[in-house]
Design an enzyme around this catalytic site. Sequence first.
Site, PDB file in Angstrom:
ATOM      1  N   LYS A 111      -6.066  16.596  -1.017  1.00 54.85           N
ATOM      2  CA  LYS A 111      -4.911  17.456  -0.742  1.00 54.85           C
ATOM      3  C   LYS A 111      -4.851  18.644  -1.688  1.00 54.85           C
ATOM      4  CE  LYS A 111      -1.724  14.372   1.632  1.00 54.85           C
ATOM      5  NZ  LYS A 111      -0.396  13.784   1.668  1.00 54.85           N
ATOM      6  N   LYS A 194     -10.361  12.203   9.442  1.00 48.75           N
ATOM      7  CA  LYS A 194      -9.326  11.396  10.081  1.00 48.75           C
ATOM      8  C   LYS A 194      -8.331  12.300  10.831  1.00 48.75           C
ATOM      9  CE  LYS A 194      -6.051  11.099   6.331  1.00 48.75           C
ATOM     10  NZ  LYS A 194      -5.192  10.401   5.444  1.00 48.75           N
ATOM     11  N   LYS A 197      -1.817  15.141  10.383  1.00 48.27           N
ATOM     12  CA  LYS A 197      -0.763  16.094  10.725  1.00 48.27           C
ATOM     13  C   LYS A 197      -1.133  17.498  10.268  1.00 48.27           C
ATOM     14  CE  LYS A 197       2.855  12.658   9.951  1.00 48.27           C
ATOM     15  NZ  LYS A 197       3.508  11.943   8.855  1.00 48.27           N
TER      16      LYS A 197
HETATM   17  P1  AMP Z   1       1.420   9.633   6.729  1.00 48.25           P
HETATM   18  O1  AMP Z   1       1.532  10.421   7.983  1.00 48.25           O
HETATM   19  O2  AMP Z   1       0.315  10.130   5.837  1.00 48.25           O
HETATM   20  O3  AMP Z   1       2.706   9.431   6.015  1.00 48.25           O
HETATM   21  O4  AMP Z   1       0.952   8.182   7.176  1.00 48.25           O
HETATM   22  C1  AMP Z   1       1.837   7.207   7.687  1.00 48.25           C
HETATM   23  C2  AMP Z   1       1.089   5.960   8.077  1.00 48.25           C
HETATM   24  O5  AMP Z   1       0.144   6.255   9.118  1.00 48.25           O
HETATM   25  C3  AMP Z   1       0.254   5.354   6.925  1.00 48.25           C
HETATM   26  O6  AMP Z   1       0.320   3.947   6.999  1.00 48.25           O
HETATM   27  C4  AMP Z   1      -1.132   5.832   7.206  1.00 48.25           C
HETATM   28  O7  AMP Z   1      -2.127   4.965   6.683  1.00 48.25           O
HETATM   29  C5  AMP Z   1      -1.163   5.838   8.728  1.00 48.25           C
HETATM   30  N1  AMP Z   1      -2.126   6.833   9.217  1.00 48.25           N
HETATM   31  C6  AMP Z   1      -2.079   8.179   9.039  1.00 48.25           C
HETATM   32  N2  AMP Z   1      -3.134   8.778   9.626  1.00 48.25           N
HETATM   33  C7  AMP Z   1      -3.868   7.776  10.199  1.00 48.25           C
HETATM   34  C8  AMP Z   1      -5.074   7.760  10.969  1.00 48.25           C
HETATM   35  N3  AMP Z   1      -5.732   8.868  11.274  1.00 48.25           N
HETATM   36  N4  AMP Z   1      -5.513   6.554  11.406  1.00 48.25           N
HETATM   37  C9  AMP Z   1      -4.848   5.408  11.118  1.00 48.25           C
HETATM   38  N5  AMP Z   1      -3.713   5.363  10.398  1.00 48.25           N
HETATM   39  C10 AMP Z   1      -3.215   6.532   9.946  1.00 48.25           C
END
Ligand code: AMP
Length: 332
Positions: A111, A194, A197
Amino acid sequence: MNRIFSGIQPTGNLHLGNYLGAIRNWVRLQSEYECLYCVVDLHAITIWQSPKELTHNIREVAAGLIAAGLDPRRNLIFNQSQVSAHAELAWIFNCVARMGWLNRMTQFKEKAGKNRENASVGLFAYPNLMAADILLYKATHVPVGEDQKQHLELTRDIAQKFNNDFGVEMFPLVEPLILGAATRVMSLRDGSKKMSKSESSDYSRINMTDDADLIAKKIRKARTDPQPVPSSTEEFDARPEAGNLVGIYAALADLAAEEVCVRHGGSPFSDFKRELADLAVSVLAPIQDEMRRLMASPDEIDAILRKGAEGAREIAAPILTEVQDIVGFVRP
Ligand code: AMP
Ligand code: TRP
């Protein structure tokens, strides 16, 4: 007693990776455990957020969680900044965790990018706040996607060091729960990244708010290779984009990836993509309808968050007091 805690950042579009890697598993766990699900707005501001958009995104993520099936009567659903104990415990953990531990965090490196000097201090200390989120409730299990594994190891290190330093058995060692066929959903444009967002191309992800036509279009345009659908998961390493689409299909259909290979192996991708689009729409459309309904009544969302925060504060207060006593603070 087992207690679940997990968090999600209100930083923009909820996407299929969030749903398959995290939210869907949270819905399944709610019947077995006491669960707290947190919209982590304090984490979000480690990277600049426009205040208006942040407010909107907090409500939208909360709506997404409820629409996906989390029942606010059975779980505590709240946003982090309403429970000030998160920040208070995080400060104490800032003094427990070592610089060297945080220097190893790959998410910070990703990041912050090349310009580390310009990253916020909060972005560097982010994993300490995450440890505080979890340990503030003495949660034992944390359902997340694969990308959060390293942060949970750090949470265990912090718990252990706190216990050792003060000679107490205060915090449990938390267990990650990384569940399902899609624990790491990849970008539709590049199988080595991956789905996220923050990726600039909207065609790299399926957003929870995309309509049926857009979902079908994004899947049709998703990158693949010239070969047909893999006949075995053994082909996935060499064919990451193909493996990703099979994994998404498997997770949406609640099948093992191997089973999807057996059923669809050898079919042209054009046919498989059409089926995958129909499947994705059938799973997401009802969630989207409910999200839209909730977003039209923000008061309803705010009331749920307020009530969730009240419940969370009740659990957190005696635990924070215990920590303050252990550290040696004089309290009123
Ligand atoms: P975040 O959007 O970074 O707050 O992620 C929220 C949840 O979604 C966390 O448990 C992440 O591990 C999961 N997550 C985010 N991106 C992915 C992805 N590409 N594949 C699987 N899980 C994800
Ligand atoms: N860091 C997590 C993410 O980016 C979000 C998060 C914050 C979290 N606090 C948490 C996840 C506590 C699980 C438990 O996805």
